[in-house]
Design a protein around this motif. Sequence first.
Motif, PDB file in Angstrom:
ATOM      1  N   GLU A   1       0.822  -1.226   0.000  1.00  0.00           N
ATOM      2  CA  GLU A   1       0.000   0.000   0.000  1.00  0.00           C
ATOM      3  C   GLU A   1       0.858   1.279   0.000  1.00  0.00           C
ATOM      4  O   GLU A   1       0.610   2.175  -0.817  1.00  0.00           O
ATOM      5  CB  GLU A   1      -1.001   0.007   1.169  1.00  0.00           C
ATOM      6  CG  GLU A   1      -1.862   1.272   1.115  1.00  0.00           C
ATOM      7  CD  GLU A   1      -2.884   1.410   2.248  1.00  0.00           C
ATOM      8  OE1 GLU A   1      -3.128   0.423   2.983  1.00  0.00           O
ATOM      9  OE2 GLU A   1      -3.417   2.527   2.390  1.00  0.00           O
ATOM     10  N   PRO A   2       1.886   1.381   0.893  1.00  0.00           N
ATOM     11  CA  PRO A   2       2.666   2.641   0.882  1.00  0.00           C
ATOM     12  C   PRO A   2       3.347   2.903  -0.461  1.00  0.00           C
ATOM     13  O   PRO A   2       3.485   4.055  -0.872  1.00  0.00           O
ATOM     14  CB  PRO A   2       3.724   2.416   1.971  1.00  0.00           C
ATOM     15  CG  PRO A   2       3.254   1.256   2.777  1.00  0.00           C
ATOM     16  CD  PRO A   2       2.323   0.450   1.931  1.00  0.00           C
ATOM     17  N   VAL A   3       3.740   1.829  -1.157  1.00  0.00           N
ATOM     18  CA  VAL A   3       4.401   2.017  -2.463  1.00  0.00           C
ATOM     19  C   VAL A   3       3.390   2.623  -3.434  1.00  0.00           C
ATOM     20  O   VAL A   3       3.665   3.606  -4.135  1.00  0.00           O
ATOM     21  CB  VAL A   3       4.910   0.653  -3.011  1.00  0.00           C
ATOM     22  CG1 VAL A   3       5.532   0.818  -4.393  1.00  0.00           C
ATOM     23  CG2 VAL A   3       5.893   0.005  -2.044  1.00  0.00           C
TER      24      VAL A   3
ATOM     25  N   ASP B   1       0.730   9.883  -5.083  1.00  0.00           N
ATOM     26  CA  ASP B   1       1.085  11.244  -4.668  1.00  0.00           C
ATOM     27  C   ASP B   1       1.969  11.923  -5.713  1.00  0.00           C
ATOM     28  O   ASP B   1       1.815  13.107  -5.998  1.00  0.00           O
ATOM     29  CB  ASP B   1       1.790  11.220  -3.297  1.00  0.00           C
ATOM     30  CG  ASP B   1       0.788  10.920  -2.171  1.00  0.00           C
ATOM     31  OD1 ASP B   1      -0.434  11.091  -2.405  1.00  0.00           O
ATOM     32  OD2 ASP B   1       1.212  10.499  -1.080  1.00  0.00           O
ATOM     33  N   LEU B   2       2.890  11.137  -6.291  1.00  0.00           N
ATOM     34  CA  LEU B   2       3.753  11.710  -7.331  1.00  0.00           C
ATOM     35  C   LEU B   2       2.911  12.108  -8.560  1.00  0.00           C
ATOM     36  O   LEU B   2       3.127  13.165  -9.158  1.00  0.00           O
ATOM     37  CB  LEU B   2       4.834  10.683  -7.720  1.00  0.00           C
ATOM     38  CG  LEU B   2       5.849  11.117  -8.768  1.00  0.00           C
ATOM     39  CD1 LEU B   2       6.551  12.411  -8.374  1.00  0.00           C
ATOM     40  CD2 LEU B   2       6.891  10.012  -8.979  1.00  0.00           C
ATOM     41  N   LEU B   3       1.915  11.290  -8.876  1.00  0.00           N
ATOM     42  CA  LEU B   3       1.014  11.640  -9.993  1.00  0.00           C
ATOM     43  C   LEU B   3       0.328  12.970  -9.702  1.00  0.00           C
ATOM     44  O   LEU B   3       0.255  13.859 -10.563  1.00  0.00           O
ATOM     45  CB  LEU B   3      -0.043  10.536 -10.181  1.00  0.00           C
ATOM     46  CG  LEU B   3      -1.171  10.885 -11.145  1.00  0.00           C
ATOM     47  CD1 LEU B   3      -0.707  10.835 -12.604  1.00  0.00           C
ATOM     48  CD2 LEU B   3      -2.374   9.949 -10.987  1.00  0.00           C
ATOM     49  N   LEU B   4      -0.164  13.135  -8.450  1.00  0.00           N
ATOM     50  CA  LEU B   4      -0.875  14.373  -8.102  1.00  0.00           C
ATOM     51  C   LEU B   4       0.065  15.573  -8.245  1.00  0.00           C
ATOM     52  O   LEU B   4      -0.326  16.628  -8.760  1.00  0.00           O
ATOM     53  CB  LEU B   4      -1.417  14.297  -6.677  1.00  0.00           C
ATOM     54  CG  LEU B   4      -2.438  13.183  -6.395  1.00  0.00           C
ATOM     55  CD1 LEU B   4      -2.908  13.207  -4.951  1.00  0.00           C
ATOM     56  CD2 LEU B   4      -3.649  13.293  -7.338  1.00  0.00           C
TER      57      LEU B   4
ATOM     58  N   TYR C   1       1.662   6.141 -17.080  1.00  0.00           N
ATOM     59  CA  TYR C   1       2.933   6.347 -16.361  1.00  0.00           C
ATOM     60  C   TYR C   1       2.791   5.797 -14.944  1.00  0.00           C
ATOM     61  O   TYR C   1       3.677   5.124 -14.420  1.00  0.00           O
ATOM     62  CB  TYR C   1       3.287   7.842 -16.252  1.00  0.00           C
ATOM     63  CG  TYR C   1       3.457   8.578 -17.564  1.00  0.00           C
ATOM     64  CD1 TYR C   1       3.758   7.907 -18.741  1.00  0.00           C
ATOM     65  CD2 TYR C   1       3.333   9.973 -17.620  1.00  0.00           C
ATOM     66  CE1 TYR C   1       3.914   8.594 -19.942  1.00  0.00           C
ATOM     67  CE2 TYR C   1       3.497  10.666 -18.811  1.00  0.00           C
ATOM     68  CZ  TYR C   1       3.776   9.972 -19.967  1.00  0.00           C
ATOM     69  OH  TYR C   1       3.923  10.663 -21.149  1.00  0.00           O
ATOM     70  N   LEU C   2       1.645   6.117 -14.322  1.00  0.00           N
ATOM     71  CA  LEU C   2       1.419   5.684 -12.935  1.00  0.00           C
ATOM     72  C   LEU C   2       1.479   4.166 -12.813  1.00  0.00           C
ATOM     73  O   LEU C   2       2.220   3.615 -11.986  1.00  0.00           O
ATOM     74  CB  LEU C   2       0.042   6.182 -12.465  1.00  0.00           C
ATOM     75  CG  LEU C   2      -0.402   5.643 -11.112  1.00  0.00           C
ATOM     76  CD1 LEU C   2       0.308   6.376  -9.983  1.00  0.00           C
ATOM     77  CD2 LEU C   2      -1.926   5.768 -10.911  1.00  0.00           C
ATOM     78  N   THR C   3       0.698   3.476 -13.640  1.00  0.00           N
ATOM     79  CA  THR C   3       0.588   2.016 -13.428  1.00  0.00           C
ATOM     80  C   THR C   3       1.884   1.305 -13.835  1.00  0.00           C
ATOM     81  O   THR C   3       2.233   0.292 -13.243  1.00  0.00           O
ATOM     82  CB  THR C   3      -0.617   1.426 -14.188  1.00  0.00           C
ATOM     83  OG1 THR C   3      -0.485   1.729 -15.577  1.00  0.00           O
ATOM     84  CG2 THR C   3      -1.924   1.961 -13.662  1.00  0.00           C
ATOM     85  N   PHE C   4       2.611   1.848 -14.820  1.00  0.00           N
ATOM     86  CA  PHE C   4       3.907   1.226 -15.153  1.00  0.00           C
ATOM     87  C   PHE C   4       4.904   1.440 -14.008  1.00  0.00           C
ATOM     88  O   PHE C   4       5.628   0.509 -13.642  1.00  0.00           O
ATOM     89  CB  PHE C   4       4.464   1.780 -16.463  1.00  0.00           C
ATOM     90  CG  PHE C   4       3.948   1.029 -17.649  1.00  0.00           C
ATOM     91  CD1 PHE C   4       4.324  -0.289 -17.861  1.00  0.00           C
ATOM     92  CD2 PHE C   4       3.074   1.606 -18.540  1.00  0.00           C
ATOM     93  CE1 PHE C   4       3.841  -1.019 -18.947  1.00  0.00           C
ATOM     94  CE2 PHE C   4       2.585   0.889 -19.634  1.00  0.00           C
ATOM     95  CZ  PHE C   4       2.964  -0.419 -19.833  1.00  0.00           C
TER      96      PHE C   4
END
Length: 497
Positions: A145-147, A153-156, A175-178
């Motif tokens: 979960e933390p990962v 958060d980086l996406l936001l 980008y997020l899911t990769f």
Amino acid sequence: ALLTITTQHLTPCLPQYPLLQTIYTLHFGPLSHLSGPRLWAATRLPFLLSLMRGRITHDLAALHRRHGPIVRITPDEVSFTDPSAWSDILQPKPGGRHFTKHPSWYGPLPGLPPGLVLATSPDQHAAMRRYLSPAFSARALRAQEPVIRAYVDLLLTRLRGLAGAEVDVVPWFNYLTFDIVGDLGFGRSFGCLESSAYHAWIALILDTSKAIVFVGSARFYPYLFAALMWLVPEKALKAQREHTQYVVDCIERRLGMEGERPDMLGQVVGKEKKGKGKGLDVLGLSSLFQEVVIAGSETTAMALSAAVSLLVQDEEKMGVLVREVRGGEITADATRELPYLNAVLQETLRVAPPFPWLPSRVVPEGGGTVCGVWLPGGTAVSIPIAAMHKSPASFHDSEGFHPERWLPEAATDPESPFYNDKRNASQPFILGPRQCIGINTAWMEMRLTMAKVLWTFDIAAPSDKSKLVKFDMLRSLMLLEKKPIPVMLKLREFKNG
Ligand code: HEM
């Protein structure tokens, strides 16, 4: 009796006489009583052409509308949209008899051992699944979960820099899911969110999922397959070698890392170090993890993009969801309990399943029954997932986007228009021993991402409505085609008082 004797004697000679074979297939063969278009029943070509043109989900939906829930779609393949097909085809039968994956679609890629997805032998698959399953356990998921949260958060952060304008969400969810699957898989992000670009390997992965359809189609014609393999340009072979080498390097790097990490390869490596593993070599691990990256990235990204696209086309439903996610904390546990968020995602996966077409399985020796129809051993059977999900026989207003059909009250209130829906017809992750092993990871990623994005931004349709994507128009090869999904992204305004 005369017909049976004649048939038994003539059948072995038929391949030498294509016309006789076609007449036999259409009028006397064991599938001749089934409904379906004559041309499709006579030869596999219309099916393969439809598949390669990316029209297979549309064509199968149209055939089922015309011929009903059971349609013969090639000389030896039958397609089903009756919900009982899910368990009839995908759950093992008494005595451990399985409808195995069709070797044309699921054969290993050249030069690599089969991983989990491509394994056709049930025993080989079960052993591999046991090997990988600790990496997908509830305990592993908690550690992951933390990962996942860190990447959301980086996406936001990246999206904040773009707010106030029209943004195509498709690459961002990719980008997020990769990055997530890279980190969860091998403990190494692909760095897509940081660089706002796809890693070179990813373009190759996307091409691989298309290549599977072409290679699989060619496997039905051995001479064509041999010619195709011979014609593959050296550039493509080199790219494939580099692709495998990249994964091998990631794995070797990860094998050299010390300490506990929550990634999936770490779970497997731990077993190998304790001598309890399968003794897979680096190439075996590479095959396994290439599949995890392909299966776990594009699918989840497509579901997120589709959810946003469907919501911006319906302000009222978007409003209900926004109020729900802004009403409490956003953790994996809290979002699991949000009824409307879960309903929106369920309905998105019904309307726009990332795997719209499930390649066929084979009826075991001795034959088997699917949806009440007995089929001889060796018959191919398949489920066109998108057509099954949109069947009017299973869902009220089956083409519409109605998260409400997944709310608990829809199943208990006889006044609800969705009371009679056959909700078990929708199985985007399929059923049985070959069910998606990443189902819980996918749900956690989708819930956390949707909730955090809608907590942070106000999202609306672009001013030019013609840019909105119509999912029923999208083509599909193995996965649903990607089209830009532009939306107006605004940072949420906090009202005083
Ligand atoms: C919304 C997201 C997802 C959807 C709709 C989805 C759907 C599916 C489907 C339909 C299959 C069966 C494919 C077949 O039999 O040919 C499958 C298998 C698989 N998926 Fe997923 N998937 C998703 C996310 C993920 C994630 C996040 C991961 C891993 C991190 C993952 C890993 C796998 C693997 C390894 C298999 C092969 C399982 C086996 O054969 O035992 N998937 N998925």
